[in-house]
Each structure stands twice: as structure tokens, then as C-alpha cells.
Design a protein around this motif. Structure first.
Motif, PDB file in Angstrom:
ATOM      1  N   LEU A  50       2.081  -7.902 -10.701  1.00  0.00           N
ATOM      2  CA  LEU A  50       2.867  -7.653  -9.882  1.00  0.00           C
ATOM      3  C   LEU A  50       2.434  -7.862  -8.349  1.00  0.00           C
ATOM      4  O   LEU A  50       1.849  -7.754  -7.759  1.00  0.00           O
ATOM      5  N   HIS A  51       4.018  -7.958  -7.911  1.00  0.00           N
ATOM      6  CA  HIS A  51       3.519  -8.650  -6.295  1.00  0.00           C
ATOM      7  C   HIS A  51       5.033  -7.776  -5.699  1.00  0.00           C
ATOM      8  O   HIS A  51       6.227  -7.861  -6.555  1.00  0.00           O
ATOM      9  N   GLY A  52       4.497  -7.570  -4.665  1.00  0.00           N
ATOM     10  CA  GLY A  52       5.774  -7.203  -3.880  1.00  0.00           C
ATOM     11  C   GLY A  52       6.416  -5.735  -4.535  1.00  0.00           C
ATOM     12  O   GLY A  52       6.156  -5.242  -4.463  1.00  0.00           O
ATOM     13  N   ASP A  53       7.972  -5.750  -4.028  1.00  0.00           N
ATOM     14  CA  ASP A  53       9.037  -4.578  -5.007  1.00  0.00           C
ATOM     15  C   ASP A  53       8.670  -4.025  -6.053  1.00  0.00           C
ATOM     16  O   ASP A  53       8.643  -2.869  -7.042  1.00  0.00           O
ATOM     17  N   ALA A  54       7.986  -4.864  -6.598  1.00  0.00           N
ATOM     18  CA  ALA A  54       7.285  -5.068  -8.866  1.00  0.00           C
ATOM     19  C   ALA A  54       6.446  -3.689  -8.640  1.00  0.00           C
ATOM     20  O   ALA A  54       6.742  -2.864  -9.422  1.00  0.00           O
ATOM     21  N   TRP A  55       5.556  -4.545  -7.556  1.00  0.00           N
ATOM     22  CA  TRP A  55       4.130  -3.467  -7.849  1.00  0.00           C
ATOM     23  C   TRP A  55       4.661  -2.040  -6.944  1.00  0.00           C
ATOM     24  O   TRP A  55       4.184  -1.618  -7.608  1.00  0.00           O
ATOM     25  N   LEU A  56       4.947  -2.128  -6.022  1.00  0.00           N
ATOM     26  CA  LEU A  56       5.453  -0.651  -5.733  1.00  0.00           C
ATOM     27  C   LEU A  56       6.097   0.184  -6.692  1.00  0.00           C
ATOM     28  O   LEU A  56       5.423   1.385  -7.116  1.00  0.00           O
ATOM     29  N   ARG A  57       7.218  -0.522  -7.678  1.00  0.00           N
ATOM     30  CA  ARG A  57       7.910   0.377  -8.755  1.00  0.00           C
ATOM     31  C   ARG A  57       6.651   0.831  -9.405  1.00  0.00           C
ATOM     32  O   ARG A  57       7.078   1.911 -10.060  1.00  0.00           O
ATOM     33  N   PHE A  58       6.351   0.029  -9.794  1.00  0.00           N
ATOM     34  CA  PHE A  58       4.704   0.484 -10.585  1.00  0.00           C
ATOM     35  C   PHE A  58       3.741   1.731  -9.917  1.00  0.00           C
ATOM     36  O   PHE A  58       3.774   2.506 -10.561  1.00  0.00           O
ATOM     37  N   LEU A  59       3.452   0.811  -9.276  1.00  0.00           N
ATOM     38  CA  LEU A  59       2.713   2.466  -8.082  1.00  0.00           C
ATOM     39  C   LEU A  59       3.950   3.565  -8.187  1.00  0.00           C
ATOM     40  O   LEU A  59       3.239   5.361  -8.740  1.00  0.00           O
ATOM     41  N   ASP A  60       5.271   3.539  -8.287  1.00  0.00           N
ATOM     42  CA  ASP A  60       6.145   4.895  -8.427  1.00  0.00           C
ATOM     43  C   ASP A  60       5.780   5.629  -9.706  1.00  0.00           C
ATOM     44  O   ASP A  60       5.647   6.888  -9.952  1.00  0.00           O
ATOM     45  N   GLY A  61       5.783   4.867 -10.424  1.00  0.00           N
ATOM     46  CA  GLY A  61       5.773   5.754 -12.137  1.00  0.00           C
ATOM     47  C   GLY A  61       6.864   5.841 -12.581  1.00  0.00           C
ATOM     48  O   GLY A  61       8.348   5.328 -11.954  1.00  0.00           O
ATOM     49  N   ASP A  62       7.100   7.635 -12.543  1.00  0.00           N
ATOM     50  CA  ASP A  62       7.913   7.821 -13.045  1.00  0.00           C
ATOM     51  C   ASP A  62       8.834   8.750 -12.608  1.00  0.00           C
ATOM     52  O   ASP A  62       9.330  10.122 -12.469  1.00  0.00           O
TER      53      ASP A  62
ATOM     54  N   GLY B  21       9.253   8.817  -8.587  1.00  0.00           N
ATOM     55  CA  GLY B  21      10.513   9.026  -7.834  1.00  0.00           C
ATOM     56  C   GLY B  21       9.725   8.021  -6.972  1.00  0.00           C
ATOM     57  O   GLY B  21      10.006   6.291  -7.858  1.00  0.00           O
ATOM     58  N   GLU B  22       9.843   7.817  -6.336  1.00  0.00           N
ATOM     59  CA  GLU B  22      10.286   6.703  -4.983  1.00  0.00           C
ATOM     60  C   GLU B  22       9.215   6.876  -3.739  1.00  0.00           C
ATOM     61  O   GLU B  22       9.668   6.050  -2.335  1.00  0.00           O
ATOM     62  N   ALA B  23       8.225   7.481  -3.607  1.00  0.00           N
ATOM     63  CA  ALA B  23       6.893   7.776  -2.183  1.00  0.00           C
ATOM     64  C   ALA B  23       6.790   6.148  -2.264  1.00  0.00           C
ATOM     65  O   ALA B  23       6.158   6.101  -1.116  1.00  0.00           O
ATOM     66  N   PHE B  24       6.245   5.375  -3.107  1.00  0.00           N
ATOM     67  CA  PHE B  24       5.724   3.863  -2.888  1.00  0.00           C
ATOM     68  C   PHE B  24       6.920   2.926  -2.195  1.00  0.00           C
ATOM     69  O   PHE B  24       7.256   2.183  -1.241  1.00  0.00           O
ATOM     70  N   SER B  25       7.606   2.678  -3.380  1.00  0.00           N
ATOM     71  CA  SER B  25       8.636   1.884  -3.285  1.00  0.00           C
ATOM     72  C   SER B  25       9.604   2.020  -2.231  1.00  0.00           C
ATOM     73  O   SER B  25      10.252   1.320  -0.759  1.00  0.00           O
ATOM     74  N   ASN B  26      10.470   3.472  -1.697  1.00  0.00           N
ATOM     75  CA  ASN B  26      11.275   3.689  -0.766  1.00  0.00           C
ATOM     76  C   ASN B  26      10.384   4.546   0.554  1.00  0.00           C
ATOM     77  O   ASN B  26      11.155   4.962   0.871  1.00  0.00           O
ATOM     78  N   GLY B  27       9.199   4.987   0.545  1.00  0.00           N
ATOM     79  CA  GLY B  27       8.473   5.720   0.724  1.00  0.00           C
ATOM     80  C   GLY B  27       7.152   5.281   2.112  1.00  0.00           C
ATOM     81  O   GLY B  27       7.498   4.416   2.170  1.00  0.00           O
ATOM     82  N   GLU B  28       6.380   6.208   2.006  1.00  0.00           N
ATOM     83  CA  GLU B  28       5.421   6.030   3.074  1.00  0.00           C
ATOM     84  C   GLU B  28       4.407   4.510   2.867  1.00  0.00           C
ATOM     85  O   GLU B  28       3.875   4.237   3.229  1.00  0.00           O
TER      86      GLU B  28
ATOM     87  N   ALA C  34      -6.642   8.343 -14.336  1.00  0.00           N
ATOM     88  CA  ALA C  34      -6.664   9.068 -16.269  1.00  0.00           C
ATOM     89  C   ALA C  34      -6.011   8.638 -16.820  1.00  0.00           C
ATOM     90  O   ALA C  34      -5.949   9.440 -17.888  1.00  0.00           O
ATOM     91  N   GLY C  35      -5.497   7.820 -16.493  1.00  0.00           N
ATOM     92  CA  GLY C  35      -4.919   7.009 -17.544  1.00  0.00           C
ATOM     93  C   GLY C  35      -3.280   7.224 -16.998  1.00  0.00           C
ATOM     94  O   GLY C  35      -2.740   6.967 -18.575  1.00  0.00           O
ATOM     95  N   LYS C  36      -2.526   8.524 -16.635  1.00  0.00           N
ATOM     96  CA  LYS C  36      -1.110   8.278 -16.963  1.00  0.00           C
ATOM     97  C   LYS C  36      -0.340   7.159 -16.247  1.00  0.00           C
ATOM     98  O   LYS C  36      -0.299   6.466 -14.998  1.00  0.00           O
ATOM     99  N   ARG C  37       0.502   7.348 -16.496  1.00  0.00           N
ATOM    100  CA  ARG C  37       1.727   5.499 -15.870  1.00  0.00           C
ATOM    101  C   ARG C  37       2.345   6.653 -15.024  1.00  0.00           C
ATOM    102  O   ARG C  37       2.502   5.937 -13.995  1.00  0.00           O
TER     103      ARG C  37
END
Length: 151
Positions: free
Chosen positions: A93-105, A107-114, A148-151
Motif C-alpha cells: 500500500l502507498h499514500g492514503d491507502a497506507w494511512l487508512r490501513f494504519l488508521d484501522g477501525d 479513527g483517522e489519526a493517520f489519514s487526517n491527523g498527526e 500484537a496482531g490487532k487490525r
């Protein structure tokens, strides 16, 4: 008349059994409870040790970086490695897709935050130290969740 000649006594009931020693069934119950407590404690201690080791790896990797952009690059690399534990295709994944993956379920701390600074922060010549620190704290939390394997 023979009964009148025999010295018969009244019936005496035996005394009630004491609580000690315990019956074999109670020993099995106690052993089972102790075994369950030992297994739960061992699993907790193993998990805590693993968490400390992951935290130490993350902190050592960031400490080896000398400036803000290299710290962000190291944090991003560690997040990529940890993402493979959850989804083997996540490293593609790259760009916003990568950040959305990092957000998980959550919120939006990566895609729209710090955490958004992780995308291009490693390529900048200089970064604000406070921004880097906030992003690294967020990355550390997500790194531990991914490990820890948490999505």
C-alpha cells in the motif's frame, strides 16, 4: 428372654468427619484452580515480556536515528514491517491507502491527523521536533498494536 440377659447398649452414631484432611475431590478442584491461575499468569507474563521487547526494538531503532526526518523514516519502516503480521499485502500500500490501513477501525489519526507526516516527513530536510515526537508516539502505539496482531 435371652435378650434380657445380654448387656446391650444404646446405638451411638459416629462423630461427623472433620474438614481436614480434604476429600480427594476437593484436592482435584484446588489443583484445577491453581493450574488455571498459573496458565493465565504465565500467558500474561509472556505477553508483557513480548510487549516490552517490541517497545525496546521500536525505541532503539528511533534512538539510532539522529534527526527528525530519519526518525520518521525509521518509524515508517517499522510500521511496514509490523503490518505484515496483520496483512501480508499491506506492505504494497502507498499514500492514503497506507494511512487508512494504519488508521484501522479506530479513527483517522493517520489519514487526517498527526500521523499524516509519515508519508513525506522522512524525505524532508528538516522537521519540527514536536511534530516528529507526536507522530512517533502515534506510530509507536500503532506498531505495538500491529505486532500484537490487532487490525
Amino acid at each position: 428372654m435371652i435378650g434380657a440377659q445380654l448387656p446391650l447398649r444404646d446405638v451411638h452414631l459416629p462423630s461427623a468427619p472433620g474438614w481436614w484432611p480434604l476429600a480427594p475431590g476437593w484436592w482435584l478442584v484446588i489443583a484445577t484452580v491453581l493450574l488455571i491461575v498459573a496458565v493465565i499468569t504465565a500467558l500474561y507474563l509472556i505477553r508483557q515480556r513480548r510487549l516490552r521487547r517490541w517497545t525496546q526494538v521500536f525505541d532503539q531503532q528511533l534512538a539510532a536515528s539522529d534527526n527528525g526526518p530519519s526518525r520518521l523514516a525509521a518509524a515508517s519502516e517499522l510500521l511496514r514491517r509490523a503490518s505484515r503480521r496483520v496483512d501480508t499485502q499491506a506492505v504494497l500500500l502507498h499514500g492514503d491507502a497506507w494511512l487508512r490501513f494504519l488508521d484501522g477501525d479506530k479513527g483517522e489519526a493517520f489519514s487526517n491527523g498527526e500521523g499524516r507526516v509519515l508519508l513525506e516527513g522522512g524525505f524532508r530536510p528538516q522537521m519540527d521536533a514536536e511534530t516528529v515526537e507526536r507522530a512517533c508516539r502515534l506510530a509507536r502505539t500503532r506498531f505495538l498494536e500491529l505486532m500484537a496482531g490487532k487490525r
